[in-house]
Design an enzyme around this catalytic site. Sequence first.
Site, mmCIF file in Angstrom:
data_model
loop_
_atom_site.group_PDB
_atom_site.id
_atom_site.type_symbol
_atom_site.label_atom_id
_atom_site.label_comp_id
_atom_site.label_asym_id
_atom_site.label_seq_id
_atom_site.Cartn_x
_atom_site.Cartn_y
_atom_site.Cartn_z
ATOM 1 N N CYS A 1 0.837 -1.184 0.000
ATOM 2 C CA CYS A 1 0.000 0.000 0.000
ATOM 3 C C CYS A 1 0.883 1.247 0.000
ATOM 4 O O CYS A 1 1.865 1.272 0.726
ATOM 5 C CB CYS A 1 -0.910 -0.032 1.221
ATOM 6 S SG CYS A 1 -2.445 0.817 0.943
ATOM 7 N N PRO A 2 0.607 2.219 -0.830
ATOM 8 C CA PRO A 2 -0.600 2.395 -1.626
ATOM 9 C C PRO A 2 -0.483 1.883 -3.060
ATOM 10 O O PRO A 2 -1.303 2.235 -3.900
ATOM 11 C CB PRO A 2 -0.796 3.907 -1.616
ATOM 12 C CG PRO A 2 0.620 4.428 -1.689
ATOM 13 C CD PRO A 2 1.428 3.445 -0.847
#
Length: 79
Positions: free
Chosen positions: A17-18
């Site tokens: 993430c992201p």
Amino acid sequence: MQGVTINKESDARGSFCPGPLMELIRQVKAAQVGDVIAVISSDEGSKKDIPAWIEKAKQEFLGMEPFEGSTRFICRKIK
């Protein structure tokens, strides 16, 4: 997901993430209205982040499903 034709799919497994979310955003921006987009993620944070972004972006969240030890997130571009 049965009965749904995926128009574009990205494999973001191994990306943290992201990364998977950014890949989905890129795909949604490039898609036509009505296209079904999927992203495959092995990052656990995606289970919260991706559905939340889809709702915030006012797209249609079609669901998530297990996929080869990861999760496939599916949405439809509606605007």
